[in-house]
Design an enzyme around this catalytic site. Sequence first.
Site, PDB file in Angstrom:
ATOM      1  N   SER A   1       0.836  -1.194   0.000  1.00  0.00           N
ATOM      2  CA  SER A   1       0.000   0.000   0.000  1.00  0.00           C
ATOM      3  C   SER A   1       0.877   1.253   0.000  1.00  0.00           C
ATOM      4  O   SER A   1       1.634   1.468  -0.947  1.00  0.00           O
ATOM      5  CB  SER A   1      -0.968  -0.075   1.184  1.00  0.00           C
TER       6      SER A   1
ATOM      7  N   HIS B   1      -2.607  -1.653  -4.089  1.00  0.00           N
ATOM      8  CA  HIS B   1      -4.062  -1.638  -4.198  1.00  0.00           C
ATOM      9  C   HIS B   1      -4.526  -0.189  -4.219  1.00  0.00           C
ATOM     10  O   HIS B   1      -3.744   0.732  -3.998  1.00  0.00           O
ATOM     11  CB  HIS B   1      -4.739  -2.447  -3.093  1.00  0.00           C
TER      12      HIS B   1
END
Length: 188
Positions: free
Chosen positions: A90, A115
């Site tokens: 992330s 993501h």
Amino acid sequence: MSSETPNHRDSVYERLLRERIIFLGSQVDDEIANELCAQILLLSAEDPTRDISLYINSPGGSVTAGMAIYDTMKYAPCDIATYGMGLAASMGQFLLSAGTKGKRYALPHARIMMHQPSAGVGGTAADIAIQAEQFAYTKREMAELIAEFTGQTVEQITKDSDRDRWFTAQQAKEYGFVDHVITSAKES
């Protein structure tokens, strides 16, 4: 439980800092971001020509805190070499790939995960609409920056980040998150 006392642990990080090594080894939040930003600013003021090494083992965290670190990395006049070890997920992935081109490294067993940003929303319908607008802006901004870092298209980043997408160190190199997979400090 670690046998190291907090003072001993702090002295290790202080010694690393003297060697221009910064370590992100936790979730990215405002406190960690302020600490890393201060360290980058201190080191770049001490010597604006020498590289800073940022080692990352992080599950990600706050987008705004991470963007403060990113902006400080870009603001600093010196190169920021990034090293992915363990997990760079992330916001950890974002900061890893935001390092100076040619100086972005992953250790061979690092895992990198990309993501789309996530956020909790609440409040009145008007507040939720405002939050949704801001979220859409952030999602697009992050995709554009990751595309710039990796050489992928914004559309490809948007597609690939729709769900958690995991990469080995070698796959991260092929995708453009890092420039080198290394097994020894001598290789960097």
